[in-house]
Design a protein around this motif. Structure first.
Motif: not given
Length: 119
Positions: A42-56
């Motif tokens: 998640w921190s590599e694949s989706v964090a840049p899209i979400a713009g958060t440090d962890s999945c919210m």
């Protein structure tokens, strides 16, 4: 009221590095099938899209195939695999374990509506 849809024709598909979700939206239920490929995190694949440090996103999930490790922001960790049902509150990272893909059904709704969706 009766509503039925097939996952063979999802309402939408969102792709992200090393994975994708397919979602159906119905009255009272937003359902997602998430497919994560080996190497997905998640921190590599989706964090840049979400713009958060962890999945919210809150998850209510059933693991269909593969294995996933989840680490909560407070340090709590668990690994889930085929047949496991799990609930995960916002504030976590997760990654695929092993060389196979991980397929997860998510019934919570937020994943189908918001996950990996750029603002």
């Amino acid at each position: 009221m009766l509503e039925a849809k097939t996952l063979d024709k999802p309402d939408e598909r969102r792709d992200f590095p090393r994975g994708h979700i397919e979602a159906v939206h119905m009255q009272g239920l937003d359902f997602a099938v998430a497919t994560f490929e080996p190497g997905w995190r998640w921190s590599e694949s989706v964090a840049p899209i979400a713009g958060t440090d962890s999945c919210m996103i809150h998850h209510n999930c059933y693991v269909v195939e593969g294995r996933m490790h989840v680490r909560m922001d407070d340090g709590t960790e668990s690994e889930v695999g085929p047949g496991d049902v799990f609930v995960c509150s916002p504030g976590h990272d997760a990654w695929v374990v092993g060389d196979g893909q991980c397929v997860v059904y998510d019934f919570a709704g937020s994943m189908a509506k918001e996950y990996a969706k750029a603002d």
